[in-house]
Design an enzyme around this catalytic site. Structure first.
Site, mmCIF file in Angstrom:
data_model
loop_
_atom_site.group_PDB
_atom_site.id
_atom_site.type_symbol
_atom_site.label_atom_id
_atom_site.label_comp_id
_atom_site.label_asym_id
_atom_site.label_seq_id
_atom_site.Cartn_x
_atom_site.Cartn_y
_atom_site.Cartn_z
ATOM 1 N N HIS A 1 0.761 -1.236 0.081
ATOM 2 C CA HIS A 1 0.102 0.196 -0.176
ATOM 3 C C HIS A 1 0.918 1.520 0.108
ATOM 4 O O HIS A 1 1.554 1.549 1.197
ATOM 5 C CB HIS A 1 -0.973 -0.186 1.319
ATOM 6 C CG HIS A 1 -2.099 1.007 1.101
ATOM 7 N ND1 HIS A 1 -2.142 1.653 2.312
ATOM 8 C CD2 HIS A 1 -2.725 1.460 0.157
ATOM 9 C CE1 HIS A 1 -3.375 2.648 1.738
ATOM 10 N NE2 HIS A 1 -3.606 2.352 0.796
ATOM 11 N N GLU B 1 2.821 0.514 3.599
ATOM 12 C CA GLU B 1 2.377 -0.478 4.553
ATOM 13 C C GLU B 1 2.320 -1.811 3.442
ATOM 14 O O GLU B 1 1.841 -1.942 2.645
ATOM 15 C CB GLU B 1 0.741 -0.178 4.698
ATOM 16 C CG GLU B 1 0.331 1.049 5.611
ATOM 17 C CD GLU B 1 -0.944 1.238 6.066
ATOM 18 O OE1 GLU B 1 -1.355 1.345 7.234
ATOM 19 O OE2 GLU B 1 -1.709 1.265 4.969
ATOM 20 N N ASN C 1 -5.117 4.304 7.712
ATOM 21 C CA ASN C 1 -6.354 4.845 7.702
ATOM 22 C C ASN C 1 -7.437 4.188 8.828
ATOM 23 O O ASN C 1 -8.576 4.922 8.864
ATOM 24 C CB ASN C 1 -7.097 4.447 6.299
ATOM 25 C CG ASN C 1 -6.386 5.090 5.124
ATOM 26 O OD1 ASN C 1 -5.806 6.181 5.440
ATOM 27 N ND2 ASN C 1 -6.335 4.726 3.849
HETATM 28 P P1 NAD Z 1 -7.297 5.881 -10.614
HETATM 29 O O1 NAD Z 1 -8.588 6.126 -10.857
HETATM 30 O O2 NAD Z 1 -6.223 7.169 -10.727
HETATM 31 O O3 NAD Z 1 -6.283 4.819 -11.678
HETATM 32 C C1 NAD Z 1 -7.145 3.781 -12.010
HETATM 33 C C2 NAD Z 1 -6.273 3.214 -13.206
HETATM 34 O O4 NAD Z 1 -6.714 1.926 -13.567
HETATM 35 C C3 NAD Z 1 -6.995 3.800 -14.475
HETATM 36 O O5 NAD Z 1 -5.612 4.404 -15.251
HETATM 37 C C4 NAD Z 1 -7.495 2.830 -15.144
HETATM 38 O O6 NAD Z 1 -7.579 3.091 -16.427
HETATM 39 C C5 NAD Z 1 -6.834 1.580 -14.814
HETATM 40 N N1 NAD Z 1 -7.632 0.263 -14.916
HETATM 41 C C6 NAD Z 1 -9.136 0.263 -14.761
HETATM 42 N N2 NAD Z 1 -9.539 -0.965 -15.001
HETATM 43 C C7 NAD Z 1 -8.465 -1.757 -15.533
HETATM 44 C C8 NAD Z 1 -8.161 -3.034 -15.934
HETATM 45 N N3 NAD Z 1 -9.057 -3.908 -16.015
HETATM 46 N N4 NAD Z 1 -6.638 -3.318 -16.385
HETATM 47 C C9 NAD Z 1 -5.935 -2.445 -16.501
HETATM 48 N N5 NAD Z 1 -6.110 -1.259 -15.928
HETATM 49 C C10 NAD Z 1 -7.308 -0.799 -15.391
HETATM 50 O O7 NAD Z 1 -7.006 5.078 -9.238
HETATM 51 P P2 NAD Z 1 -5.939 5.402 -8.218
HETATM 52 O O8 NAD Z 1 -6.202 6.436 -7.272
HETATM 53 O O9 NAD Z 1 -4.479 5.620 -8.828
HETATM 54 O O10 NAD Z 1 -6.057 4.155 -7.294
HETATM 55 C C11 NAD Z 1 -5.439 2.875 -7.935
HETATM 56 C C12 NAD Z 1 -5.311 1.812 -6.307
HETATM 57 O O11 NAD Z 1 -4.742 2.353 -5.535
HETATM 58 C C13 NAD Z 1 -6.877 1.621 -5.933
HETATM 59 O O12 NAD Z 1 -6.653 0.352 -5.564
HETATM 60 C C14 NAD Z 1 -6.945 2.614 -4.687
HETATM 61 O O13 NAD Z 1 -7.531 2.102 -3.723
HETATM 62 C C15 NAD Z 1 -5.379 2.714 -4.322
HETATM 63 N N6 NAD Z 1 -4.826 3.487 -3.727
HETATM 64 C C16 NAD Z 1 -5.068 5.073 -3.816
HETATM 65 C C17 NAD Z 1 -4.749 5.952 -3.242
HETATM 66 C C18 NAD Z 1 -5.078 7.431 -3.761
HETATM 67 O O14 NAD Z 1 -4.844 8.341 -2.844
HETATM 68 N N7 NAD Z 1 -5.563 7.583 -4.894
HETATM 69 C C19 NAD Z 1 -3.811 5.925 -2.390
HETATM 70 C C20 NAD Z 1 -3.483 4.557 -1.893
HETATM 71 C C21 NAD Z 1 -3.963 3.210 -2.672
#
Ligand code: NAD
Length: 298
Positions: free
Chosen positions: A153, A165, A203
């Protein structure tokens, strides 16, 4: 690569040279930047070329900001970008030693992605998810090698946040943990080891604190500004809990508290009625410019 990580997995010596990252969004492109910057070869996968292009543009701008701050040189930017290949084909992940899934936070999407990964990678490959809320034990249980499945994480934005994490599923092996801890230190990150549990550590503690700030505001104990000033100056927090709630998104804060209440079956996690009310009114900042505070349009 000088900082290659040597891994002993089930008595086989394995070196992490390449990392497959799935999802080129906020987290995926940030993780790609960190990994490539630390000398790992990266393969970044997303659903189409437009998503990959968007991710690479964001990554390039992020590197430019580091050059401006004199944290890296222009040559380091060129070398970092040269280590990143992009693809829309899972078969291109066949030879990587670690896959980090960082796609949209949706269980069905992640399950589908992880099944495809399981199908193409070698038996030695470690598979990780960057999920914020889905059980690592559950995701690992769908994998043919749950002992090699782990949560990694990252925090947003990955290039700037020092913490990782590292989440152990019920069956994650000590060798897998050891390998990921070594990778974390090669990336210059500070890892903490956490057992799979809703919210992990950060969190789980942060969101109930934010929720409590809404109770305090609702009861009229103090104004929003005074609550935030209190926590900034009294606890040395860089931002007050209510301003942070606006930044995270009130709907996201509410959804997380609802998950904790349901998963732990404990009413100490009940969302504040004020938080529920603000979300019902659509005070979600990014859509209306209103959250706890009112924001000027950009
Ligand atoms: P985001 O929406 O910015 O990006 C998600 C990406 O995944 C997009 O580019 C999308 O096209 C791609 N995607 C969707 N379906 C797909 C598939 N089938 N195959 C390949 N790619 C695919 O989301 P994010 O904020 O980067 O979050 C991504 C992960 O990280 C999530 O699990 C989220 O919970 C976790 N996370 C987010 C944060 C934050 O602050 N944004 C912090 C820690 C963890």
């Amino acid at each position: 690569m000088s900082d290659r990580v040597c891994l002993s997995l089930n008595k086989e010596i394995m070196q992490i040279r390449s990392i497959g990252i799935i999802g080129a969004g906020t987290m995926g492109n940030g993780i790609a930047q960190v990994a490539a910057g630390a000398g790992f070869d990266v393969i970044l996968l997303d659903i189409n070329d437009a998503a990959l292009e968007k991710g690479l543009v964001a990554l390039s701008k992020s590197l430019d900001r580091l050059i401006k701050k004199e944290s890296i040189t222009s040559e380091q930017k060129v070398k970092t970008l040269a280590r990143i290949k992009t693809t829309t084909h899972y078969a291109d992940l066949a030879a990587v030693s670690l896959v980090i899934e960082a796609a949209t936070e949706n269980q069905a999407i992640k399950e589908k992605i992880l099944a495809q990964v399981d199908h193409v990678v070698s038996k030695k490959t470690i598979i990780a998810s960057n999920t914020s809320s889905i059980s690592i034990t559950h995701l690992a249980s769908l994998n043919s090698r749950p002992e090699r499945f782990i949560g990694i994480h990252f925090f947003n934005p990955p290039p700037l946040m020092a913490l990782l994490e590292v989440i152990m599923g019920k069956e994650t092996s000590p060798e897998t943990l050891k390998a990921v801890l070594a990778m974390a230190s090669a990336m210059g990150k500070e890892p903490i080891t956490v057992q799979s549990s809703p919210g992990f550590v950060v969190n789980r503690i942060l969101l109930p604190m934010i929720n409590e700030a809404f109770f305090v505001l609702h009861e009229g104990v103090a104004s929003a500004e005074d609550i935030d000033t209190g926590m900034k100056l009294g606890c040395n927090h860089p931002i007050g809990p209510l301003a942070l709630a606006d930044l995270i998104g009130l709907d996201t804060c509410l959804a997380i508290m609802e998950v904790y209440q349901a998963e732990f079956k404990d009413d100490k996690y009940r969302p504040s009625p004020l938080l529920i009310d603000l979300v019902a009114k659509g005070h979600l900042v990014r859509k209306t410019g209103r959250g706890v505070y009112v924001y000027e349009p950009k």
